[in-house]
Write an enzyme that holds these catalytic residues in place. Structure first.
Site, PDB file in Angstrom:
ATOM      1  N   THR A 200       0.826  -1.207   0.000  1.00  0.00           N
ATOM      2  CA  THR A 200       0.000   0.000   0.000  1.00  0.00           C
ATOM      3  C   THR A 200       0.863   1.262   0.000  1.00  0.00           C
ATOM      4  OG1 THR A 200      -1.475   1.276   1.429  1.00  0.00           O
ATOM      5  CG2 THR A 200      -0.104  -0.311   2.518  1.00  0.00           C
ATOM      6  N   ASP A 201       0.284   2.370  -0.455  1.00  0.00           N
ATOM      7  CA  ASP A 201       1.001   3.655  -0.378  1.00  0.00           C
ATOM      8  C   ASP A 201       1.054   4.178   1.061  1.00  0.00           C
ATOM      9  OD1 ASP A 201      -1.685   4.375  -0.068  1.00  0.00           O
ATOM     10  OD2 ASP A 201      -1.619   6.022  -1.519  1.00  0.00           O
ATOM     11  N   GLU A 202       0.264   3.542   1.965  1.00  0.00           N
ATOM     12  CA  GLU A 202       0.228   4.050   3.347  1.00  0.00           C
ATOM     13  C   GLU A 202       1.567   3.863   4.055  1.00  0.00           C
ATOM     14  OE1 GLU A 202      -3.372   3.207   5.507  1.00  0.00           O
ATOM     15  OE2 GLU A 202      -4.479   2.877   3.661  1.00  0.00           O
TER      16      GLU A 202
ATOM     17  N   TYR B 128      -1.693  -0.825  10.874  1.00  0.00           N
ATOM     18  CA  TYR B 128      -1.829  -1.450   9.548  1.00  0.00           C
ATOM     19  C   TYR B 128      -0.645  -1.102   8.662  1.00  0.00           C
ATOM     20  CZ  TYR B 128      -3.198  -1.848   4.643  1.00  0.00           C
ATOM     21  OH  TYR B 128      -3.196  -2.120   3.284  1.00  0.00           O
TER      22      TYR B 128
ATOM     23  N   LYS C 262       2.413  -3.461   7.130  1.00  0.00           N
ATOM     24  CA  LYS C 262       2.680  -3.610   5.695  1.00  0.00           C
ATOM     25  C   LYS C 262       4.109  -3.164   5.377  1.00  0.00           C
ATOM     26  CE  LYS C 262       0.302  -4.769   2.782  1.00  0.00           C
ATOM     27  NZ  LYS C 262      -0.020  -6.118   2.227  1.00  0.00           N
TER      28      LYS C 262
END
Ligand SMILES: NC(=O)c1ccc[n+]([C@@H]2O[C@H](COP(=O)([O-])OP(=O)(O)OC[C@H]3O[C@@H](n4cnc5c(N)ncnc54)[C@H](O)[C@@H]3O)[C@@H](O)[C@H]2O)c1
Length: 346
Positions: free
Chosen positions: A130-132, A155, A159
């Site tokens: 993810t870009d998060e 989260y 990741k």
């Protein structure tokens, strides 16, 4: 190709499975069937001779070894994860177990399989992230593949940890990997606890449309089918060891996004007044990242990928899908009691 897809009964994984089978690939869908899974998502390919399902947990090394040896895939696309930020606030342990330890077991199983096969050149371990992991942007700028990691939720930290493991397995053991980091997805089969389905379904039910904080948080929205297409391109043609950022170049604040959905519903399912009257501002998510934006230049320039729809077109398609597939989302709502606010325990 013969693809082993983990998390193929989830939102994005199922889009990958459906598309891969439609493109003529063989697919083994490995999924533990957690609350987030729904086998109806892959019902359209379930009877295809190109499709097989294995119920297994990515933390179960023996099961992974058996499945790899039995199906002998050319590539692994690893999507299985705990994926909901609000749930990671209430219960971070599952995120660490699944996203970090699960990825560790996947890497070790894939490495043993790849070595046992004589280290085939074409093998790929594609890690979907993810870009998060890049944290939160201010008013300007975009995430590139070189942006330093700065995760801020359980989260995104889990990741980020899994991304680091994948790079370490490539450097240390020579495992052939590719990585992708994608922005927020939306579209058909999106689990009813995520923002866009919550808004559509609450609107239809006459319930409040909850907006965290003042709604100014900006996300870069990508239609899930465009993400699936990008992933199949990367697993086939991505350069070894490289990561690719995937984004729709469709930045919207949450408030704008919700207003757009309300305007679409006003047209498609008219009622007295506007659905926008149901908008309600609620306490913000703790550590809520202000803005995400992806620079997709690498995947565009090197692999020729572009999103096929704008966010306006994608939202129309999504609303149509939810209007036409009430039995899908009602069953999930009833099974999981979706509706209560999550992520407030911090
Ligand atoms: N949703 C997004 O906007 C988005 C954006 C970028 C990246 N991602 C990443 O893409 C991947 C898929 O996201 P999604 O939104 O489809 O998630 P999802 O929650 O809809 O689906 C996850 C799937 O993984 C399975 N799973 C969970 N734990 C498992 C385990 N221990 N063993 C085997 N299977 C397990 C679940 O049963 C489910 O089918 C994730 O890795 C996520 O981090 C998601």
């Amino acid at each position: 190709m013969k693809l082993l897809v983990t998390g193929g009964a989830g939102f994005i994984g199922s889009a990958v499975v459906r598309r891969a089978v439609a493109q003529g690939h063989s697919v083994v869908n490995l999924d533990a069937l957690t609350y987030a899974a729904c086998l109806d998502n892959v019902a359209s390919v379930a009877d295809s001779p190109l499709y097989a399902f294995e119920k297994a947990d990515i933390r179960d090394r023996a099961a992974l070894d058996r499945i790899l040896a039995q199906h002998r895939p050319d590539a692994v696309m690893h999507l299985a994860a705990e994926s909901h930020v609000d749930r990671s606030i209430d219960g971070p342990g599952t995120f660490i177990d699944t996203n970090i330890m699960g990825t560790f077991h996947m890497l070790e199983a894939a490495r043993a399989y790849w070595v046992a096969q004589g280290r085939p050149e074409g093998f790929r371990f594609h890690h979907i992230s993810t870009d998060e992991v890049f944290g939160s942007l201010g008013a300007t700028g975009q995430f590139t593949e070189d942006t330093p990691y700065d995760p801020r939720s359980p989260y995104s930290a889990s990741k980020a940890g899994s991304d680091h493991l994948v790079r370490a397995w490539a450097e240390t053991y020579g495992l052939p990997v590719v990585l992708t980091n994608c922005s927020n997805n939306y579209g058909p089969f999106h689990f009813p606890e995520k923002l866009i389905p919550v808004i559509i379904l609450n609107a239809l039910a006459g319930k409040p449309l909850p907006i965290y904080g003042d709604g100014s948080n900006i996300r870069d929205w990508l239609y899930v089918e465009d993400h699936a297409e990008a992933l199949l391109l990367v697993v086939a043609k991505g350069e070894l060891g490289r990561s690719y950022n995937i984004g729709g170049e469709n930045e919207r604040s949450n408030l704008d996004l919700v207003r757009t959905l309300c305007a679409i519903l006003d047209r498609k399912r008219p009622k007295e007044g506007s659905y926008a009257d149901q908008i309600t501002f609620v306490t913000d998510r703790p550590g809520h990242d202000a803005r995400y934006a992806i620079d997709p230049a690498r995947i565009r320039d090197e692999l020729g990928w572009r999103p096929s729809v704008t966010v306006e077109q994608g939202l129309e398609l999504t609303v149509d899908w939810y209007l036409e597939n009430e039995s899908w989302w009602r069953a999930l709502q009833e099974r999981h009691g979706v509706g209560e606010r999550l992520g407030v325990t911090a």
